[in-house]
Design an enzyme around this catalytic site. Structure first.
Site, PDB file in Angstrom:
ATOM      1  N   GLU A  51      20.997 -14.327 -56.274  1.00  0.00           N
ATOM      2  CA  GLU A  51      21.845 -15.368 -55.693  1.00  0.00           C
ATOM      3  C   GLU A  51      21.745 -15.367 -54.173  1.00  0.00           C
ATOM      4  OE1 GLU A  51      26.593 -16.627 -55.652  1.00  0.00           O
ATOM      5  OE2 GLU A  51      25.997 -14.509 -55.758  1.00  0.00           O
ATOM      6  N   GLU A  91      34.086 -19.854 -60.257  1.00  0.00           N
ATOM      7  CA  GLU A  91      34.286 -18.749 -59.329  1.00  0.00           C
ATOM      8  C   GLU A  91      35.002 -19.270 -58.083  1.00  0.00           C
ATOM      9  OE1 GLU A  91      31.452 -15.098 -58.077  1.00  0.00           O
ATOM     10  OE2 GLU A  91      31.089 -16.938 -56.950  1.00  0.00           O
TER      11      GLU A  91
END
Length: 265
Positions: A149, A246
């Protein structure tokens, strides 16, 4: 949670339902309609405890992270790019895979880490690629896909993967059979010129998506991201994976879930 247009949302239990102790968030997520969850760190709990929580709530585990250092430490966002810390990184990957297998998690995210000021980018990147290649070999045969990520420069200054192209280059070098991208719309919305263009470009290498609005990192609809366009792009590009929620709810988790009807079209 299965949406009417086929997109699937899972609840990140580090960020959602924080009104409750962690072990109570599983039932709360299921009661809200979620069928899957993710969270960064399962390690404070025995894997058997979490497996039981998942089973009792009827939930599937989607993602966990490999271990990172303590909050505020130089290793708080991972060990993967740190020269001299390969043994610590490998120890964490071994533990992460152990938990991921026990929980039935599809993915193990390997945070890249913050490059020390006295280490060149080239040296840190070489260390990172070597570590990810080692982890990919270790994960082979487990059924666990490793994820990389990029994080934004504003929230994570010095983070090694500071744009999508850097993460994609590692995926291409290692091979998509073993390593894929985690595309975080929040991070991309801050650093990419056009998040929709970036999404279209990198989605073929992406196995998991995470969402939060910007600025503020609250639920979709609280910031400037064009969420109906984001979800339409995911659908039109044929994305079939999960979308991890998230974000930090602006009020309460339950009240904030109204965004689903308002933003997903």
């Amino acid at each position: 949670m299965i949406l009417h247009n086929g997109l699937r949302l899972d609840a990140n239990l580090k960020w959602l339902f924080t009104e409750l102790p962690f072990e109570g968030r599983f039932d709360a997520a299921a009661a809200a309609g979620f069928t899957a969850v993710e969270y960064a760190s399962p390690y404070p709990f025995p894997a058997a405890t979490l497996t039981r929580r998942l089973a009792d709530a009827g939930l599937t585990q989607i993602l966990v992270n490999s271990p990172t250092g303590e909050p505020g430490s130089p290793e708080r966002l991972g060990y993967a790019c740190l020269p001299g810390r390969a043994a610590k990184f490998r120890e964490g990957v071994e533990l992460g895979l152990e938990y991921a297998v026990a929980l039935g998690s599809a993915f193990l995210h390997l945070p890249a880490g913050i490059r020390p000021a006295d280490v060149s980018r080239d040296r840190a990147f070489a260390q990172y690629v070597a570590n990810i290649a080692w982890a990919a070999d270790l994960a082979r045969g487990t059924g666990i896909r490793l994820l990389l990520e990029a994080q934004n420069k504003q929230d994570a200054p010095g983070f090694l993967l500071d744009d999508q192209s850097h993460a994609a280059a590692v995926v291409d070098a290692i091979g998509e059979d073993h390593v894929r991208l985690l595309f975080d719309v929040y991070h991309a919305s801050i650093d990419e010129k056009d998040v929709l263009t970036a999404l279209r470009e990198f989605l073929p290498r992406t196995a998991h998506v995470q969402i939060a609005d910007s600025p503020g990192r609250a639920e979709p609809g609280t910031g400037v991201v064009r969420w109906p366009d984001v979800f339409s792009t995911l659908k039109s590009e044929g994305y079939e994976g999960w979308i991890g929620c998230e974000y930090q709810p602006a009020t309460t988790t339950e009240a904030g879930l109204n965004w689903i009807k308002e933003q997903v079209r």
